[in-house]
Design a protein around this motif. Structure first.
Motif, mmCIF file in Angstrom:
data_model
loop_
_atom_site.group_PDB
_atom_site.id
_atom_site.type_symbol
_atom_site.label_atom_id
_atom_site.label_comp_id
_atom_site.label_asym_id
_atom_site.label_seq_id
_atom_site.Cartn_x
_atom_site.Cartn_y
_atom_site.Cartn_z
ATOM 1 N N MET A 21 26.663 -3.591 -17.250
ATOM 2 C CA MET A 21 26.184 -4.720 -18.046
ATOM 3 C C MET A 21 25.475 -4.134 -19.269
ATOM 4 N N GLU A 22 25.815 -4.637 -20.472
ATOM 5 C CA GLU A 22 25.270 -4.090 -21.711
ATOM 6 C C GLU A 22 24.287 -5.067 -22.357
ATOM 7 N N TRP A 23 23.270 -4.493 -22.988
ATOM 8 C CA TRP A 23 22.183 -5.260 -23.598
ATOM 9 C C TRP A 23 21.895 -4.723 -24.994
ATOM 10 N N GLY A 24 21.148 -5.499 -25.755
ATOM 11 C CA GLY A 24 20.680 -5.030 -27.054
ATOM 12 C C GLY A 24 21.721 -5.152 -28.150
ATOM 13 N N ASP A 25 21.689 -4.216 -29.093
ATOM 14 C CA ASP A 25 22.597 -4.258 -30.238
ATOM 15 C C ASP A 25 24.041 -4.042 -29.799
#
Length: 370
Positions: free
Chosen positions: A81-85
């Motif tokens: 799961m990816e977060w941020g920019d």
């Protein structure tokens, strides 16, 4: 305590699954890595006639090899799961990626989550500990042009000089875009105590989830790859050849890897798949290179600040199960990273077919010669 039949069956199933996965991984390596090497041997005339096309093909094969490693985890339920920019927006620009380091599985996680970031994987360079040179993947990394760095004060100056020479020789001549390194210089569990002692001695923050970074390799990368107009120093070696194409290093990508309950995945787990399906979380922040100081003292403080922020990010994650929202946002938004099973089956099939083809070819030549 007596073992129930259900528990025995579960253990037996886990053991059998791990055994089959290990056998598949071994077979995968035995066909994919020699095939990669043999394809590139055959293509050596192209390297002389059209170097750019040769390294393009090599990059595609390299990406497929990394996708095979990613597939071992993906099919075991180890997702990301990816977060941020959103780093896809800078996938065609030159960037240095700074990653926290907890276990051998960190590399596998990156191999997986960068697969869907355009041309990044085939055009990236890795900085890794020299011990990886002697693993099954070492020959691939050597051919691709990754850099193996030896840790320790006794080797530091020599290694940094070799890194500068390596970047000047290979980074732009092979059309590399991203360079990935782990500034902590080792796994969290191995460096935490030493880092905390150093922090106490130098009046720096006490960090639990990361360690204070070393800045030597980062400084060399910036000095060598940042365009002259941005830091006032000449770009390295082959940058002159690629001057019309390259704008120099443009971004620093700060990547923070977090595992549920702070329990990292190691390479053994990735291969054998005995751990229950797990979602690894990766948080990205993008910094323009113009905001990164070039002077050693200022750069070291800038890097320290990034890892202090990583500490805060990880503390928040372990307390809440999510990363905090970006500045200016009221709610953090996550993105599920996905891979195509059809594509993974396709490249695995290509690897085994290639292995069979090369076996037949080598057998034919052996019979002709002997």
């Amino acid at each position: 305590m007596a073992v129930t039949l259900e528990q025995a069956q579960r253990v037996g199933y886990t053991f059998l699954k791990a055994l089959l996965r290990f056998a598949f991984m071994v077979a995968n390596n035995l066909v994919a890595i020699p095939s990669y090497v043999l394809y590139l041997i055959v293509l050596q005339p192209l390297r002389v006639l059209d170097s750019e096309s040769f390294w393009y093909i090599e990059g595609v094969l390299f990406k497929w090899l990394l996708a095979m490693v990613a597939s071992w985890g993906w099919w075991a339920g180890y997702t990301v799961m990816e977060w941020g920019d959103d780093v896809k927006v800078v996938s065609e620009d030159e960037a240095v990626v700074l990653v926290n380091h907890q276990a051998t599985g960190d590399v596998c996680t990156l191999m997986m989550c960068l697969q869907d970031k355009g041309t990044v994987v085939r055009q990236m360079m890795w900085l890794m500990d020299h011990i990886f040179k002697y693993t099954n993947f070492g020959i691939v990394s050597l051919i691709h042009g990754d850099f193996f760095i030896r840790q320790g004060k006794a080797h530091r100056d020599q290694q940094l000089a070799l890194l500068k020479e390596h970047l000047e020789k290979y980074f732009r001549s092979r059309n590399r875009k991203w360079i990935v390194l782990f500034p902590e210089g080792g796994f969290l569990r191995k460096r935490r105590e030493t880092s905390q002692a150093f922090a106490k001695k130098n009046n720096l923050p006490f960090l639990q989830h990361v360690t204070l970074p070393r800045f030597g390799a980062t400084q060399v990368i910036l000095k060598t790859l940042v365009a002259p107009q941005e830091n006032g120093t000449p770009a390295g070696g082959d940058a002159v050849i690629k001057e019309s194409k390259s704008k120099g290093l443009q971004w620093v990508i700060d990547a923070t890897i977090a595992y549920p309950k702070g329990e990292p995945i190691d390479i053994q787990t990735w291969i054998l798949g005995y751990r229950q399906p797990t979602v690894t979380h990766v948080h990205y922040r993008i910094f323009p290179i113009k905001d990164v100081p070039a002077e050693p003292e200022a750069l070291s403080q800038w890097l320290y600040q990034r890892f202090i922020e990583k500490e805060d990010l990880l503390t928040h994650f372990y307390e809440t199960g999510a990363f905090p929202p970006l500045q200016g946002q009221t709610k953090a938004v996550s993105r599920e990273m996905t891979l195509s099973n059809l594509w993974l089956v396709g490249i695995q099939s290509f690897a085994f077919l290639s292995g069979g083809m090369w076996y037949c070819i080598l057998q034919y030549f052996y019979r002709c010669l002997f």
